[in-house]
Design a protein around this motif. Structure first.
Motif, PDB file in Angstrom:
ATOM      1  N   ILE A 127      -3.419  89.176  66.040  1.00 16.27           N
ATOM      2  CA  ILE A 127      -3.494  88.467  64.754  1.00 16.27           C
ATOM      3  C   ILE A 127      -4.488  87.323  64.775  1.00 16.27           C
ATOM      4  N   GLY A 128      -5.055  87.007  65.939  1.00 11.26           N
ATOM      5  CA  GLY A 128      -6.084  85.976  65.954  1.00 11.26           C
ATOM      6  C   GLY A 128      -6.047  85.126  67.199  1.00 11.26           C
ATOM      7  N   MET A 129      -7.015  84.236  67.275  1.00 14.62           N
ATOM      8  CA  MET A 129      -7.131  83.308  68.388  1.00 14.62           C
ATOM      9  C   MET A 129      -7.271  81.902  67.837  1.00 14.62           C
ATOM     10  N   ASP A 130      -6.732  80.957  68.568  1.00 12.25           N
ATOM     11  CA  ASP A 130      -6.900  79.549  68.218  1.00 12.25           C
ATOM     12  C   ASP A 130      -7.466  78.824  69.427  1.00 12.25           C
ATOM     13  N   TYR A 131      -8.350  77.876  69.193  1.00  7.82           N
ATOM     14  CA  TYR A 131      -8.921  77.063  70.251  1.00  7.82           C
ATOM     15  C   TYR A 131      -8.333  75.660  70.141  1.00  7.82           C
ATOM     16  N   ASN A 132      -7.834  75.142  71.247  1.00  4.28           N
ATOM     17  CA  ASN A 132      -7.095  73.878  71.182  1.00  4.28           C
ATOM     18  C   ASN A 132      -7.733  72.742  71.967  1.00  4.28           C
ATOM     19  N   ASP A 133      -8.955  72.926  72.429  1.00  4.35           N
ATOM     20  CA  ASP A 133      -9.666  71.857  73.157  1.00  4.35           C
ATOM     21  C   ASP A 133      -8.873  71.349  74.360  1.00  4.35           C
ATOM     22  N   ASP A 134      -8.166  72.266  75.038  1.00  5.86           N
ATOM     23  CA  ASP A 134      -7.352  71.901  76.208  1.00  5.86           C
ATOM     24  C   ASP A 134      -6.340  70.804  75.884  1.00  5.86           C
ATOM     25  N   ASN A 135      -5.732  70.913  74.714  1.00  4.50           N
ATOM     26  CA  ASN A 135      -4.767  69.925  74.258  1.00  4.50           C
ATOM     27  C   ASN A 135      -3.460  70.651  73.952  1.00  4.50           C
ATOM     28  N   ALA A 136      -2.436  70.418  74.773  1.00  4.85           N
ATOM     29  CA  ALA A 136      -1.161  71.114  74.618  1.00  4.85           C
ATOM     30  C   ALA A 136      -0.489  70.791  73.286  1.00  4.85           C
ATOM     31  N   ALA A 137      -0.614  69.546  72.811  1.00  8.65           N
ATOM     32  CA  ALA A 137      -0.012  69.163  71.527  1.00  8.65           C
ATOM     33  C   ALA A 137      -0.667  69.936  70.382  1.00  8.65           C
ATOM     34  N   LYS A 138      -1.990  70.079  70.436  1.00 10.14           N
ATOM     35  CA  LYS A 138      -2.701  70.852  69.412  1.00 10.14           C
ATOM     36  C   LYS A 138      -2.290  72.322  69.495  1.00 10.14           C
ATOM     37  N   ALA A 139      -2.128  72.851  70.712  1.00 12.65           N
ATOM     38  CA  ALA A 139      -1.691  74.242  70.888  1.00 12.65           C
ATOM     39  C   ALA A 139      -0.301  74.444  70.300  1.00 12.65           C
ATOM     40  N   ALA A 140       0.570  73.456  70.467  1.00 14.29           N
ATOM     41  CA  ALA A 140       1.927  73.547  69.911  1.00 14.29           C
ATOM     42  C   ALA A 140       1.872  73.580  68.386  1.00 14.29           C
ATOM     43  N   GLU A 141       1.034  72.749  67.790  1.00  9.03           N
ATOM     44  CA  GLU A 141       0.875  72.731  66.325  1.00  9.03           C
ATOM     45  C   GLU A 141       0.340  74.076  65.825  1.00  9.03           C
ATOM     46  N   GLN A 142      -0.679  74.577  66.505  1.00  7.91           N
ATOM     47  CA  GLN A 142      -1.279  75.853  66.111  1.00  7.91           C
ATOM     48  C   GLN A 142      -0.249  76.977  66.219  1.00  7.91           C
ATOM     49  N   THR A 143       0.513  76.977  67.300  1.00  5.01           N
ATOM     50  CA  THR A 143       1.513  78.023  67.516  1.00  5.01           C
ATOM     51  C   THR A 143       2.608  77.941  66.461  1.00  5.01           C
ATOM     52  N   ALA A 144       3.032  76.730  66.130  1.00  2.00           N
ATOM     53  CA  ALA A 144       4.048  76.568  65.082  1.00  2.00           C
ATOM     54  C   ALA A 144       3.556  77.170  63.768  1.00  2.00           C
ATOM     55  N   ALA A 145       2.288  76.959  63.457  1.00  2.00           N
ATOM     56  CA  ALA A 145       1.718  77.509  62.220  1.00  2.00           C
ATOM     57  C   ALA A 145       1.687  79.036  62.273  1.00  2.00           C
ATOM     58  N   VAL A 146       1.321  79.590  63.410  1.00  2.00           N
ATOM     59  CA  VAL A 146       1.280  81.052  63.565  1.00  2.00           C
ATOM     60  C   VAL A 146       2.684  81.637  63.464  1.00  2.00           C
ATOM     61  N   LEU A 147       3.666  80.977  64.088  1.00  2.00           N
ATOM     62  CA  LEU A 147       5.055  81.450  64.023  1.00  2.00           C
ATOM     63  C   LEU A 147       5.564  81.439  62.580  1.00  2.00           C
ATOM     64  N   SER A 148       5.164  80.446  61.823  1.00  2.00           N
ATOM     65  CA  SER A 148       5.568  80.345  60.424  1.00  2.00           C
ATOM     66  C   SER A 148       4.919  81.449  59.583  1.00  2.00           C
ATOM     67  N   ALA A 149       3.645  81.695  59.840  1.00  2.00           N
ATOM     68  CA  ALA A 149       2.897  82.690  59.067  1.00  2.00           C
ATOM     69  C   ALA A 149       3.244  84.129  59.459  1.00  2.00           C
ATOM     70  N   HIS A 150       3.708  84.314  60.679  1.00  2.00           N
ATOM     71  CA  HIS A 150       3.999  85.660  61.203  1.00  2.00           C
ATOM     72  C   HIS A 150       5.393  85.677  61.823  1.00  2.00           C
ATOM     73  N   PRO A 151       6.437  85.733  61.003  1.00  2.00           N
ATOM     74  CA  PRO A 151       7.803  85.651  61.523  1.00  2.00           C
ATOM     75  C   PRO A 151       8.193  86.810  62.441  1.00  2.00           C
ATOM     76  N   ASP A 152       7.425  87.909  62.417  1.00  2.00           N
ATOM     77  CA  ASP A 152       7.735  89.041  63.292  1.00  2.00           C
ATOM     78  C   ASP A 152       6.866  89.054  64.547  1.00  2.00           C
ATOM     79  N   LEU A 153       6.221  87.936  64.859  1.00  2.00           N
ATOM     80  CA  LEU A 153       5.352  87.848  66.032  1.00  2.00           C
ATOM     81  C   LEU A 153       6.133  88.226  67.288  1.00  2.00           C
ATOM     82  N   GLY A 154       5.536  89.059  68.124  1.00  2.00           N
ATOM     83  CA  GLY A 154       6.219  89.524  69.326  1.00  2.00           C
ATOM     84  C   GLY A 154       5.852  88.773  70.582  1.00  2.00           C
ATOM     85  N   GLY A 155       4.616  88.244  70.640  1.00  2.00           N
ATOM     86  CA  GLY A 155       4.213  87.596  71.881  1.00  2.00           C
ATOM     87  C   GLY A 155       2.979  86.733  71.722  1.00  2.00           C
ATOM     88  N   ILE A 156       2.805  85.856  72.701  1.00  2.00           N
ATOM     89  CA  ILE A 156       1.680  84.922  72.731  1.00  2.00           C
ATOM     90  C   ILE A 156       1.128  84.902  74.146  1.00  2.00           C
TER      91      ILE A 156
END
Length: 138
Positions: A6-35
């Protein structure tokens, strides 16, 4: 069924940014199976977002890089697989190839050198091979 990227996100080696991005993906794709977190920052943030969403064990998390906190997350079922690089071997080969280059022995340097990895799961985490592959500060 088939796996769909479903896509890729770049987080500039920032775990907090990765968490925000992942939260958005989880919200947009409730049937997501894996990361797949391609480095320790990505995986740390993704795992945190999965846990925060109450989806531990539902959304599988594959973690590339094996710091000690990734192993804690593996044991807590937040992360399902940890892929450990072999940094000692990487350093060793870099020195070996640098010495060959300094000595003009370019034939001793392969164009590509795969450094290998160890796959760590809950089933094998306590084995000697897995324990040896975890990035530990001494």
């Amino acid at each position: 069924g088939a796996v769909q990227l479903i896509g890729m996100d770049y987080n500039d080696d920032n775990a907090a940014k990765a968490a925000e991005q992942t939260a958005a993906v989880l919200s947009a794709h409730p049937d997501l199976g894996g990361i797949f977190g391609t480095n320790l920052f990505s995986a740390r943030g993704a795992a945190q977002a999965v846990a925060n969403a109450g989806l531990t064990g539902v959304v599988k998390v594959a973690n590339f890089d094996a710091p000690e906190d990734a192993i804690v997350a593996l044991r807590e079922n937040v992360v399902d697989i940890v892929i450990a690089q072999h940094p000692y071997e990487m350093g060793e080969k870099c020195i070996e190839f640098a010495v060959a280059a300094v000595n003009g022995n370019f034939d001793a340097i392969p164009k590509r050198y795969p450094t290998g990895y160890t796959i760590i799961t809950r089933e094998n985490v306590d084995t000697e091979e897995a324990q040896r592959s975890i990035y530990k500060s001494e």
